[in-house]
Design an enzyme around this catalytic site. Structure first.
Site, PDB file in Angstrom:
ATOM      1  CB  SER A 105     -41.867  58.198  39.524  1.00  0.00           C
ATOM      2  OG  SER A 105     -41.939  56.877  39.995  1.00  0.00           O
ATOM      3  CD  GLU A 151     -44.923  55.180  32.908  1.00  0.00           C
ATOM      4  OE1 GLU A 151     -43.907  55.056  33.627  1.00  0.00           O
ATOM      5  OE2 GLU A 151     -45.489  56.273  32.715  1.00  0.00           O
ATOM      6  CG  HIS A 194     -40.991  54.830  35.474  1.00  0.00           C
ATOM      7  ND1 HIS A 194     -42.265  55.294  35.612  1.00  0.00           N
ATOM      8  CD2 HIS A 194     -40.361  55.117  36.655  1.00  0.00           C
ATOM      9  CE1 HIS A 194     -42.424  55.820  36.819  1.00  0.00           C
ATOM     10  NE2 HIS A 194     -41.272  55.738  37.465  1.00  0.00           N
TER      11      HIS A 194
END
Length: 539
Positions: free
Chosen positions: A216, A333, A427
């Site tokens: 990320s 995600e 995610h």
């Protein structure tokens, strides 16, 4: 000198001679160039917690490049983690922001997990995620024990976050000999990598075999570091998970729809009614909360020195670090980040009409990939592909063009708890598999079943990562043969078990690459989360 928050944690002469109070044997002492360090040795791994890699960035050092520490002379007992960098508090049910027991502006510390009695082992330096706003290297999800047991020296780092880590401002630029400002969190990461180069051999690591890794915002940081001349040569490989190669504010120029970074800094200082001198006097935690409430959002700054160009321009020119990469993204995600996706229109016909108007000659292909039959899902997959999917595939393509074997993955693993919550392959959901830390994730994290199939999958994922760190190739005996991306566009799908395949989501990359190319050429359009019904016209 001694690190400021370790005062008093010095071994007694008796302990250094081989015994401590109570008759227990002393832990071994590492004689590092930074200074002598005593870790905590377990059955297979020794961990060194809270090692300082720079002077505390407090007072007049706030918003300045990190300064190296002078070597300390008294043995540092590295048995507890340091404070996390100041960040807004998060609710207990937040999947991504750990509950940190202490925060302090004196936070430039790293942690090392080393296999016992190891020498010249490969090293992974982990940069945590958290939108450049939150997180810490000692988040329990990133515990390095399991990877260290696979023969790797694991380093996790803290770096300045939010306004403390990324604000640019004309007054700050005036203080700098290069007349630039911002990027302090990125400079912290570079300083940590330099510390690793200078010291990791003392802990059994090989400074010539360093893999930079992050997920990320940690993945975004890895892209910044690959692009920055200041980080060149500090790592030999990179692992980039769920990163996003978005447009970035430039220091003094309004470009790609962004305000200049200095203007953003002026705007936030005006909102807080203080100049830089006044902002330096504010309590750090009060400052980060006030900035967050004033909607300051951190980002790197294209300043011509630390970041010379937009990321997409750097990688298109082939000016990034020429290193092999392992990169990929997750199927779900946006399922735990729904605020990143635009709301669906009231009807399918309205959705189709907006998409055709916004995307012009690309509209039909966009609708083929993200149809109106399920607008909620399509709004999420469109953002996923444009940000995370395009970035990952673009990265492995660019490194392949540089002649560096690179590996592409698509994480699409799910189990009952994620099925029931509707967040399959969300995610960051790959992280506890890599680190083998499901027992240390936050309470809200969905737990997988205790089955043989799940154990085999977890073993394969962790070993793929470890194998790449050890020798540049993700290889697992008895699991799918993961080939370099190459001309055939190979990838591995990490589904219920790993599966090797070619050419993920045909035309996904081409569509988004064309959209971003048009926005880049336009010069006044950002490429970030303005996707789908929120997109500007690109034709």
């Amino acid at each position: 000198m001694k690190p400021s928050n370790k005062a008093g944690k010095v071994l007694l002469a008796a302990a250094m001679a081989g015994s401590i109070s109570g008759g227990a044997l002393a832990q071994p002492i590492v004689q590092a160039p930074a200074g002598p360090v005593q870790g905590v040795t377990g059955e297979t791994v020794t961990v060194y917690k809270g090692l300082p890699y720079a002077q505390p960035p407090i007072g007049e050092k706030r918003w300045r490049a990190p300064e190296p520490l002078s070597p300390w002379t008294e043995t540092l007992v590295a048995d507890e983690f340091a404070a996390g960098c100041p960040q807004p508090s998060a609710p207990a049910d937040n999947l991504y922001a750990p509950q940190l027991p202490k925060l302090s502006e004196d936070c430039l510390y790293l942690n090392v997990w080393a296999p016992n009695n190891v020498e010249n082992a490969p090293v992974m330096v982990w940069v945590h995620g958290g939108s450049l706003v939150s997180g810490a290297g000692h988040d329990q999800t990133y515990d390095g024990t399991a990877l260290a047991e696979r023969g790797i020296v694991v380093v996790t780092i803290n770096y300045r976050l939010g306004i403390l880590g990324y604000m640019a401002h004309p007054e700050l630029s005036a203080e700098n000999p290069d007349n630039i400002s911002g990027n302090y969190g990125l400079l912290d990461q570079i300083q940590a990598l330099k510390w690793v180069q200078d010291n990791i051999a003392a802990f059994g690591g090989n400074p010539d075999s360093v893999t930079l890794a992050g997920e990320s915002a940690g993945g975004l940081s890895a892209l910044y570091l690959m692009a920055s001349p200041k980080a060149r040569g500090l790592f030999q490989q990179a692992i980039v998970q769920s990163a996003y190669m978005i447009s970035t504010p430039e220091l003094r120029t309004s470009s790609h729809g962004d305000l200049p970074a200095e203007a953003i800094g002026q705007k936030i200082s005006q909102a807080l009614k203080l100049n830089v001198e006044g902002l330096r006097k504010l309590d750090a935690n009060d400052l980060v909360n006030a900035a967050a409430n004033a909607h300051y959002f951190p980002s790197g700054t294209v300043d011509g020195k630390i970041l010379r160009r937009q990321l997409v321009d750097t990688f298109n020119r082939g000016e990034q670090a020429p290193v092999p990469v392992l990169a990929g993204f997750n199927a779900g995600e946006i399922r735990t980040l729904p605020f990143l996706a635009p709301p669906a229109p009231d009807s399918a016909s309205e959705y189709e009409s907006i998409i055709k108007a916004r995307y012009g000659d690309l509209g039909e292909e966009f609708l083929r990939q993200h149809p109106s039959s399920d607008m909620k899902e399509s709004s999420q997959t469109a953002v996923r592909d444009a940000m995370y999917g395009w970035t990952a595939e673009n990265l492995v393509r660019k490194q392949t063009e540089l002649g560096k074997p690179s590996y592409f993955y698509f994480f699409d693993h799910h189990y009952r708890a994620t099925d029931e919550a509707g967040i399959n392959a969300f995610h960051a959901s790959e992280l506890p598999y890599i680190f083998d830390t499901f027992d240390r994730t936050v309470a809200a994290w969905p737990r997988p079943p205790l089955t043989l199939e799940e154990a085999q999958f977890s073993e394969a994922v962790s070993e793929y990562w470890a194998s790449f760190i050890r020798n540049g190739r993700p290889k697992v005996e008895g699991a799918a043969n993961w080939l370099p991306y190459g001309e055939e566009r190979n990838y591995v799908a990490l589904e219920q078990q790993p599966r090797a395949d070619k050419h993920l989501m045909p035309n996904m990359f081409e569509l988004n690459d064309e959209i971003i190319a048009r926005r880049f050429a336009h010069g006044g359009l950002p490429w970030n989360w303005n996707i789908g019904v929120k997109a500007p016209q690109t034709n």
